[in-house]
Design a protein around this motif. Structure first.
Motif, PDB file in Angstrom:
ATOM      1  N   GLU A   1      96.007  84.296 132.506  1.00  0.00           N
ATOM      2  CA  GLU A   1      97.445  83.940 132.704  1.00  0.00           C
ATOM      3  C   GLU A   1      98.255  84.914 132.104  1.00  0.00           C
ATOM      4  N   PHE A   2     100.119  84.162 131.898  1.00  0.00           N
ATOM      5  CA  PHE A   2     100.322  85.834 131.571  1.00  0.00           C
ATOM      6  C   PHE A   2     101.798  84.582 130.693  1.00  0.00           C
ATOM      7  N   PHE A   3     102.274  85.388 129.261  1.00  0.00           N
ATOM      8  CA  PHE A   3     104.057  84.931 129.544  1.00  0.00           C
ATOM      9  C   PHE A   3     104.610  85.942 129.325  1.00  0.00           C
ATOM     10  N   ASP A   4     105.564  86.127 129.639  1.00  0.00           N
ATOM     11  CA  ASP A   4     106.942  87.453 130.028  1.00  0.00           C
ATOM     12  C   ASP A   4     107.171  87.610 128.018  1.00  0.00           C
ATOM     13  N   PRO A   5     108.032  88.273 127.937  1.00  0.00           N
ATOM     14  CA  PRO A   5     108.603  89.012 126.780  1.00  0.00           C
ATOM     15  C   PRO A   5     109.477  87.477 126.938  1.00  0.00           C
ATOM     16  N   ALA A   6     110.493  87.010 127.369  1.00  0.00           N
ATOM     17  CA  ALA A   6     110.797  85.578 126.468  1.00  0.00           C
ATOM     18  C   ALA A   6     110.945  84.601 126.537  1.00  0.00           C
ATOM     19  N   VAL A   7     109.730  84.693 127.755  1.00  0.00           N
ATOM     20  CA  VAL A   7     108.672  82.640 127.339  1.00  0.00           C
ATOM     21  C   VAL A   7     108.301  82.954 125.658  1.00  0.00           C
ATOM     22  N   LEU A   8     107.945  84.365 125.882  1.00  0.00           N
ATOM     23  CA  LEU A   8     107.464  83.857 124.213  1.00  0.00           C
ATOM     24  C   LEU A   8     107.734  84.122 123.509  1.00  0.00           C
ATOM     25  N   ALA A   9     108.824  84.914 123.218  1.00  0.00           N
ATOM     26  CA  ALA A   9     110.200  84.915 122.132  1.00  0.00           C
ATOM     27  C   ALA A   9     110.572  83.748 122.158  1.00  0.00           C
ATOM     28  N   ASP A  10     110.139  82.454 123.235  1.00  0.00           N
ATOM     29  CA  ASP A  10     110.614  81.043 122.844  1.00  0.00           C
ATOM     30  C   ASP A  10     110.047  80.492 122.268  1.00  0.00           C
ATOM     31  N   LEU A  11     108.448  80.257 122.595  1.00  0.00           N
ATOM     32  CA  LEU A  11     107.767  79.791 121.811  1.00  0.00           C
ATOM     33  C   LEU A  11     107.077  79.494 121.146  1.00  0.00           C
ATOM     34  N   ARG A  12     107.754  81.837 120.425  1.00  0.00           N
ATOM     35  CA  ARG A  12     108.278  81.878 118.480  1.00  0.00           C
ATOM     36  C   ARG A  12     108.443  81.410 117.958  1.00  0.00           C
ATOM     37  N   ALA A  13     110.040  81.161 118.490  1.00  0.00           N
ATOM     38  CA  ALA A  13     110.863  79.855 118.351  1.00  0.00           C
ATOM     39  C   ALA A  13     110.765  79.125 117.697  1.00  0.00           C
ATOM     40  N   HIS A  14     111.390  78.418 118.536  1.00  0.00           N
ATOM     41  CA  HIS A  14     110.527  77.114 118.858  1.00  0.00           C
ATOM     42  C   HIS A  14     109.873  76.355 119.159  1.00  0.00           C
ATOM     43  N   GLY A  15     108.178  76.957 119.433  1.00  0.00           N
ATOM     44  CA  GLY A  15     107.029  76.259 120.159  1.00  0.00           C
ATOM     45  C   GLY A  15     106.883  75.157 118.785  1.00  0.00           C
ATOM     46  N   PRO A  16     105.233  74.542 119.106  1.00  0.00           N
ATOM     47  CA  PRO A  16     104.157  74.463 118.421  1.00  0.00           C
ATOM     48  C   PRO A  16     103.839  75.322 117.327  1.00  0.00           C
ATOM     49  N   GLU A  17     103.653  74.799 116.186  1.00  0.00           N
ATOM     50  CA  GLU A  17     103.306  75.702 115.365  1.00  0.00           C
ATOM     51  C   GLU A  17     102.103  76.609 115.432  1.00  0.00           C
ATOM     52  N   ALA A  18     100.939  76.584 116.308  1.00  0.00           N
ATOM     53  CA  ALA A  18     100.187  77.692 116.548  1.00  0.00           C
ATOM     54  C   ALA A  18     100.867  78.811 117.587  1.00  0.00           C
ATOM     55  N   ALA A  19     101.522  78.337 118.460  1.00  0.00           N
ATOM     56  CA  ALA A  19     102.800  79.416 119.304  1.00  0.00           C
ATOM     57  C   ALA A  19     103.654  80.756 118.174  1.00  0.00           C
TER      58      ALA A  19
END
Length: 445
Positions: free
Chosen positions: A244-262
């Motif tokens: 599975e993969f996350f591109d840079p934009a999805v990863l940045a969104d998860l880091r900024a607004h996602g659950p704590e683990a993300a």
């Protein structure tokens, strides 16, 4: 309709408020108001439904848990929704036959759990596996992360029960991998999205439960380097059970607004690699894998136990729901690109200027490309963006859907991009199997 209210062995809903939830699934498509919602409990109800559909000129739209992503189960004009959530039957395992039988109403999570209780594995695992119904996964030929090693749902179907245009329930296939008596009618129905008949149950192939899992969180320093990795792994003889993969934009969104683990996820982009073959946790296997990954990896993490494995997968499982909550009007497309052309796809996608983010199943080239601003984009502009995306996938030897299906959401694009002979063959099959056009009208073709 009075005749529908008198259906034997069925519950019939006609109240507009009660029927409103049946106008949509998990896609952006909203269907017409159905004439009724019918919950059949036996063959008599189905037999009469088919008779009425023919005589009264309405269509039958199958529905399971409503988790589809392409509008395949939403009603079109003058149709009755056939809600199979209460269709009777139990889940049974045959260890000697390495098979399992279950009704269409069974939840996929219960199918997988029942197999596991007997020491077996049923691999298909779409993101909605905890809430979707087996019948829907059969109708759409569902996939998921495990497909890169184990294939799609159709690879695991030995036989089916289905309602056809004569109003009778027919059984196709046997509880064995060898049944060479002409074309497989069971396989014809898998992935047909209900346009040939309604799937009511299945006999599924099982495999022994994996004994080992090596689950790796793979941050990468440079996003584009990740795109060559599926091909390099295959060429070196590594076959992950998931990639599975996350591109840079999805990863940045998860880091900024996602659950704590993300919020602690590292890397410019990120991948999850999992292996489940015997010996995959050995030092020799992991050492050879680390050598192959080389400088691509940036702080490789390996799950030490089941809890850490589940923690890694939890972020992946929540990604779709997270983006949907953040961008409720987004459109997600599940295109496929051959692994050998992944880098070319993303380079060309960037040049189109289409605002999108991507995640999904890199191991088999099934990419979930999300247009987050779809709700604010004028309809004509959005359709043009989607058309460009689909054509790009097709030009590179891929297709416009890997696991969600065509339904209503992609019907026009499918008709425009598929080979004319392909469309005509499907329509000829439709005429032969459903001459009155009562099954899921207006979908796919």
């Amino acid at each position: 309709m009075d005749a529908l209210r008198r259906l034997p062995d069925a519950t019939v809903l006609t109240d507009p408020e009660a029927m409103e939830p049946f106008r949509h699934d998990e896609s952006h498509v909203v269907g017409c108001a159905p004439l009724a919602v019918v919950r059949p409990r036996g063959p008599a109800a189905l037999r009469e439904l088919v008779r009425l559909a023919r005589s009264e000129g309405f269509g039958l739209v199958p529905r399971g848990a409503g988790t589809g992503k392409a509008g395949g189960c939403v009603p079109t004009a003058r149709t009755v929704v056939v809600d199979l959530a209460a269709w009777p039957g139990s889940i049974r395992v045959s260890p000697q036959d390495l098979s399992l039988t279950a009704p269409a109403s069974a939840l996929l999570r219960d199918v997988k759990a029942t197999a596991a209780e007997s020491g077996f594995f049923y691999p298909p695992d779409p993101n909605s596996w905890e809430s979707c119904a087996l019948g829907g996964t059969l109708a759409t030929n569902a996939g998921g992360p495990n497909a890169c090693k184990y294939g799609m749902t159709r690879h695991w179907v030995l036989g089916l029960e289905a309602l056809l245009a004569d109003g009778e329930i027919h059984r196709f296939g046997i509880s064995s991998v060898k049944a060479n008596t002409g074309p497989s009618l069971a396989q014809l129905l898998v992935g047909s999205e209900g346009i040939f008949g309604l799937i009511l149950g299945a006999t599924l192939r099982l495999t022994p439960q994996p004994r080992e899992y090596a689950t790796l969180l793979l941050p990468v320093k440079r996003w584009m380097d990740l795109l060559d990795l599926p091909g390099r792994l295959s060429a070196a003889g590594f076959l992950p059970s998931a990639f599975e993969f996350f591109d840079p934009a999805v990863l940045a969104d998860l880091r900024a607004h996602g659950p704590e683990a993300a919020r602690r996820l590292p890397g410019e982009a990120l991948a999850i690699l999992e292996f489940d073959e015997r010996g995959c946790t050995s030092d020799d296997f992991l050492g050879a894998l680390a050598d192959l990954l080389g400088p691509v990896a940036d702080g490789l993490e390996i799950a030490a136990d089941a809890r850490q494995r589940e923690g890694i997968w939890a972020v992946r499982r929540v990604t779709s729901a997270f983006l949907k909550e953040r961008y409720p009007k987004k459109v997600s497309e599940d295109i496929v690109v051959p692994r050998s052309r992944l880098r070319e796809f993303f380079e060309r996608l960037e040049r189109t200027g289409i605002p999108s983010v991507s995640y999904g199943h890199l191991g088999d080239g099934n990419l979930h490309v999300n247009l987050l601003a779809a709700g604010e984009t004028p309809h004509e502009a959005l359709e043009a963006q989607l058309g460009t995306l689909f054509r790009l996938a097709v030009e590179l030897g891929g297709t416009l859907s890997g696991e969600h299906g065509i339904g209503l959401a992609k019907r026009e694009a499918f008709l425009a991009l598929a080979a004319p002979g392909h469309i005509e063959t499907l329509r000829a099959l439709k005429r032969a199997l459903d001459p009155d056009g009562i099954f899921n009208p207006g979908k796919v073709i």
